[in-house]
Design a protein around this motif. Structure first.
Motif, mmCIF file in Angstrom:
data_model
loop_
_atom_site.group_PDB
_atom_site.id
_atom_site.type_symbol
_atom_site.label_atom_id
_atom_site.label_comp_id
_atom_site.label_asym_id
_atom_site.label_seq_id
_atom_site.Cartn_x
_atom_site.Cartn_y
_atom_site.Cartn_z
ATOM 1 N N ASN A 90 39.731 45.147 51.204
ATOM 2 C CA ASN A 90 41.132 45.051 50.752
ATOM 3 C C ASN A 90 41.625 43.610 50.691
ATOM 4 N N CYS A 91 42.755 43.472 50.035
ATOM 5 C CA CYS A 91 43.199 42.134 49.629
ATOM 6 C C CYS A 91 44.673 41.946 49.933
ATOM 7 N N VAL A 92 45.058 40.741 50.244
ATOM 8 C CA VAL A 92 46.471 40.471 50.556
ATOM 9 C C VAL A 92 47.337 40.486 49.287
ATOM 10 N N TYR A 93 46.698 40.360 48.117
ATOM 11 C CA TYR A 93 47.460 40.397 46.878
ATOM 12 C C TYR A 93 47.541 41.838 46.378
ATOM 13 N N ASP A 94 48.265 42.010 45.282
ATOM 14 C CA ASP A 94 48.550 43.376 44.833
ATOM 15 C C ASP A 94 48.530 43.432 43.304
ATOM 16 N N CYS A 95 47.366 43.187 42.731
ATOM 17 C CA CYS A 95 47.263 43.207 41.268
ATOM 18 C C CYS A 95 47.227 44.653 40.792
ATOM 19 N N ARG A 96 48.043 44.934 39.805
ATOM 20 C CA ARG A 96 48.153 46.327 39.376
ATOM 21 C C ARG A 96 46.879 46.831 38.730
ATOM 22 N N TYR A 97 46.036 45.951 38.239
ATOM 23 C CA TYR A 97 44.785 46.383 37.611
ATOM 24 C C TYR A 97 43.621 46.455 38.607
ATOM 25 N N CYS A 98 43.877 46.190 39.874
ATOM 26 C CA CYS A 98 42.777 46.025 40.842
ATOM 27 C C CYS A 98 42.085 47.345 41.172
ATOM 28 N N PHE A 99 40.762 47.324 41.159
ATOM 29 C CA PHE A 99 40.000 48.544 41.425
ATOM 30 C C PHE A 99 40.066 48.975 42.894
ATOM 31 N N LEU A 100 40.429 48.050 43.778
ATOM 32 C CA LEU A 100 40.466 48.395 45.207
ATOM 33 C C LEU A 100 41.469 49.517 45.488
ATOM 34 N N GLN A 101 42.543 49.558 44.687
ATOM 35 C CA GLN A 101 43.562 50.601 44.856
ATOM 36 C C GLN A 101 42.981 51.992 44.629
ATOM 37 N N ASP A 140 34.997 42.889 47.598
ATOM 38 C CA ASP A 140 35.958 43.940 47.999
ATOM 39 C C ASP A 140 37.199 43.348 48.649
ATOM 40 N N CYS A 141 37.456 42.071 48.371
ATOM 41 C CA CYS A 141 38.592 41.389 49.010
ATOM 42 C C CYS A 141 38.817 40.068 48.273
ATOM 43 N N ASP A 142 39.719 39.238 48.770
ATOM 44 C CA ASP A 142 39.805 37.852 48.313
ATOM 45 C C ASP A 142 39.373 37.012 49.517
ATOM 46 N N SER A 143 38.242 36.338 49.383
ATOM 47 C CA SER A 143 37.638 35.689 50.565
ATOM 48 C C SER A 143 38.476 34.587 51.174
ATOM 49 N N THR A 172 38.249 33.946 44.160
ATOM 50 C CA THR A 172 39.558 33.965 44.808
ATOM 51 C C THR A 172 40.698 33.797 43.814
ATOM 52 N N LYS A 173 41.900 34.147 44.286
ATOM 53 C CA LYS A 173 43.124 33.730 43.594
ATOM 54 C C LYS A 173 43.999 32.989 44.605
ATOM 55 N N SER A 174 43.397 32.543 45.673
ATOM 56 C CA SER A 174 44.164 31.959 46.768
ATOM 57 C C SER A 174 44.175 30.431 46.701
HETATM 58 S S1 SF4 Z 1 41.006 41.615 44.925
HETATM 59 FE FE1 SF4 Z 1 41.524 40.349 43.167
HETATM 60 S S2 SF4 Z 1 42.337 41.778 41.646
HETATM 61 FE FE2 SF4 Z 1 42.382 42.829 43.632
HETATM 62 S S3 SF4 Z 1 44.446 42.457 44.450
HETATM 63 FE FE3 SF4 Z 1 43.076 40.871 45.243
HETATM 64 S S4 SF4 Z 1 43.298 39.146 43.844
HETATM 65 FE FE4 SF4 Z 1 44.095 40.967 42.812
#
Ligand code: SF4
Length: 330
Positions: A90-101, A140-143, A172-174
């Motif tokens: 899981n990830c601290v961000y919340d992208c609506r297209y993210c497959f983790l959801q 499976d996350c943002d490292s 990353t997007k961090s």
């Molecule tokens: S893993 Fe990537 S796509 Fe998914 S919420 Fe985090 S930054 Fe966004």
């Protein structure tokens, strides 16, 4: 930062857990037997949990290093192989297209703290891997996003420093780059930043640092000598997609030294059908998820002229970088 911290019995006394807990002294602590009892519990609401996730500190057993799907990354252009490992879910961000959801029942963060076991498995994989193999973290996350708590880079970079013939990609997007800037860069550790056009980022990349801040982080890393890479994924068509990307490419390549960009890639929006259905249920009001889709071999993508759009974007991108630095993510 976290609503609470669950601590698995197996890791309760580890030095890493003690050190993490020292960094978040104010967060309530709950002892658990096994992380699955919290993370995999039925009837959890990912969307609600995402508003205030908990941190789960756990031990990862079983296979820790796995082969990537065919065509995943830049190893496809070399004799190397691709592998991934997930020290975090899981990830601290919340992208609506993210497959983790769609993949996990819970939005809580699981941090597997037995890094030494991961490292051992990476070493064992390296022993049989061809030179030029690539290890992906952040699958499976943002490292980087949780670096101040996880100390991921501090722990994993020395392993790749010992193996300069293989690569680590930190996707990353961090903008949590302080630790990287404080140490010597490694030529085989690539910081790969993901970008979407401005309007799409504002629409769908909730909690993600702005494009300007991400770009600034990448420029600072490049100036410090780190190999940096660009990931333009997922490409999502809109009426004016080409002009949105034109603007994005102009901005990105006006600030980075394009001759020193490790690689750039494009990839379309694709999800396993089960994940997609779950995300639609979570966000029924999201227009992106109400668009017409197509199903191919169990994967959902948006129904439109995706191939011709990707080809046009490739042409635009190749005006900035050399063809050998480009790949399309399968
Ligand atoms: S893993 Fe990537 S796509 Fe998914 S919420 Fe985090 S930054 Fe966004």
């Amino acid at each position: 930062m976290f609503s609470s911290v669950y601590i698995e019995e197996a890791v309760r006394d580890s030095a890493r857990v003690r050190s993490i807990l020292q960094r978040i002294p104010e967060v309530p602590r709950i002892a658990i037997q096994q992380y699955g009892e919290v993370f995999n519990r039925a009837k959890q609401n990912f969307r609600l949990q995402k508003q205030q996730p908990a941190l789960i500190l756990a031990h990862k057993s079983g296979r820790r290093v796995l082969p990537t799907p065919e065509g995943y990354g830049f190893e496809s252009g070399s004799a190397g192989k691709g592998f991934y490992f997930s020290h975090m879910l899981n990830c601290v961000y919340d992208c609506r297209y993210c497959f983790l959801q769609g993949m996990f029942r819970s939005a809580n963060y699981v941090l597997f703290v037995n890094y030494e076991d991961f490292e051992q498995d990476i070493e064992a994989t390296i022993a049989h891997a061809p030179a030029g193999s690539v290890f992906y973290s952040g699958y499976d996350c943002d490292s980087l996003a949780l670096e101040p708590v996880s100390a991921f880079c501090e722990s994993f970079l020395p392993c790749f420093q010992r193996h300069p013939e293989h690569f680590l990609e930190i996707r990353t997007k961090s903008t949590q780059i302080r630790f990287l800037l404080e140490r010597e860069p490694l030529a085989n550790c690539v910081i790969a930043m993901s970008f979407s056009p401005q309007v799409q980022s504002e629409q769908w990349e909730h909690k993600v640092p702005s494009i300007a801040k991400r770009l600034d982080a990448l420029v600072r890393l490049q100036n410090a000598g780190w190999p940096v890479a660009l990931r333009f994924e997922p490409v999502i068509a809109q009426t004016n997609t080409l002009s949105l990307y034109k603007e994005l490419f102009e901005l990105v390549f006006s600030q980075l030294d394009r001759r020193r960009i490790h690689s750039a890639s494009l990839g379309e929006f694709r999800l396993p059908v089960d994940y997609y259905k779950k995300i639609v249920k979570l966000y029924p009001e999201e227009p992106l998820l109400a668009r017409e889709t197509q199903l191919d071999d169990g994967m959902v993508s948006l129904a439109h002229e995706q191939e011709s759009l990707l080809q046009d974007l490739e042409t635009m991108l190749l005006a900035y970088i050399e063809p050998e630095s480009y790949y399309r993510c399968a």
